[in-house]
Write a protein that holds these residues in place. Sequence first.
Motif, PDB file in Angstrom:
ATOM      1  N   MET A 196      45.898  42.147  31.678  1.00 22.03           N
ATOM      2  CA  MET A 196      45.608  41.091  32.608  1.00 22.03           C
ATOM      3  C   MET A 196      44.166  40.629  32.410  1.00 22.03           C
ATOM      4  N   PRO A 197      43.968  39.345  32.182  1.00 24.24           N
ATOM      5  CA  PRO A 197      42.593  38.860  32.027  1.00 24.24           C
ATOM      6  C   PRO A 197      41.797  39.032  33.325  1.00 24.24           C
ATOM      7  N   GLN A 198      40.725  39.798  33.250  1.00 26.96           N
ATOM      8  CA  GLN A 198      39.866  40.007  34.412  1.00 26.96           C
ATOM      9  C   GLN A 198      38.948  38.806  34.567  1.00 26.96           C
ATOM     10  N   VAL A 199      38.879  38.273  35.777  1.00 31.20           N
ATOM     11  CA  VAL A 199      37.995  37.150  36.066  1.00 31.20           C
ATOM     12  C   VAL A 199      36.615  37.692  36.425  1.00 31.20           C
ATOM     13  N   PHE A 200      36.564  38.654  37.352  1.00 27.44           N
ATOM     14  CA  PHE A 200      35.329  39.350  37.686  1.00 27.44           C
ATOM     15  C   PHE A 200      35.658  40.562  38.532  1.00 27.44           C
ATOM     16  N   LYS A 201      34.636  41.373  38.813  1.00 27.29           N
ATOM     17  CA  LYS A 201      34.776  42.536  39.689  1.00 27.29           C
ATOM     18  C   LYS A 201      33.923  42.318  40.923  1.00 27.29           C
ATOM     19  N   PHE A 202      34.373  42.883  42.029  1.00 26.71           N
ATOM     20  CA  PHE A 202      33.624  42.896  43.280  1.00 26.71           C
ATOM     21  C   PHE A 202      33.682  44.331  43.779  1.00 26.71           C
ATOM     22  N   GLY A 203      32.619  45.095  43.512  1.00 32.45           N
ATOM     23  CA  GLY A 203      32.649  46.518  43.829  1.00 32.45           C
ATOM     24  C   GLY A 203      33.763  47.183  43.040  1.00 32.45           C
ATOM     25  N   SER A 204      34.670  47.849  43.743  1.00 33.83           N
ATOM     26  CA  SER A 204      35.787  48.525  43.073  1.00 33.83           C
ATOM     27  C   SER A 204      37.023  47.631  42.953  1.00 33.83           C
ATOM     28  N   TYR A 205      36.904  46.363  43.375  1.00 32.10           N
ATOM     29  CA  TYR A 205      38.029  45.417  43.323  1.00 32.10           C
ATOM     30  C   TYR A 205      37.965  44.570  42.051  1.00 32.10           C
ATOM     31  N   LYS A 206      39.126  44.373  41.447  1.00 32.18           N
ATOM     32  CA  LYS A 206      39.229  43.508  40.272  1.00 32.18           C
ATOM     33  C   LYS A 206      39.916  42.217  40.677  1.00 32.18           C
ATOM     34  N   VAL A 207      39.381  41.104  40.206  1.00 32.78           N
ATOM     35  CA  VAL A 207      39.975  39.784  40.399  1.00 32.78           C
ATOM     36  C   VAL A 207      40.469  39.367  39.024  1.00 32.78           C
ATOM     37  N   TYR A 208      41.767  39.039  38.914  1.00 32.69           N
ATOM     38  CA  TYR A 208      42.362  38.832  37.595  1.00 32.69           C
ATOM     39  C   TYR A 208      43.545  37.881  37.676  1.00 32.69           C
ATOM     40  N   PHE A 209      44.015  37.453  36.500  1.00 35.29           N
ATOM     41  CA  PHE A 209      45.250  36.676  36.371  1.00 35.29           C
ATOM     42  C   PHE A 209      46.366  37.631  35.969  1.00 35.29           C
TER      43      PHE A 209
END
Length: 92
Positions: free
Chosen positions: A1-14
């Motif tokens: 899954m392409p990761q868009v960015f991280k926020f702490g321990s959370y991953k934001v992705y497609f």
Amino acid sequence: MPQVFKFGSYKVYFWLNEGEPLEPVHVHVSQGIPSKNSTKIWISSAGKCSVANNMSKIPSKTLNNIVRLIETQYLEIFSLWKETFGELKFYC
């Protein structure tokens, strides 16, 4: 899954398997490893977010912070979406 960015321990992705026809622009958010039970956030053409679901049960305060970050990064997200999926469609 392409990761868009991280926020702490959370991953934001497609999620790459978005099906046919391709869904409108959105991201998934989960803590740790990407999962089908992730939180889904739609992004409008103006960069405003709408939480479609919070299946990963992210606490409200954290989710609000992630949404604000997504809204500040929407142009970069659109660029990465187009690079990944080839087209931009919006939910509103």
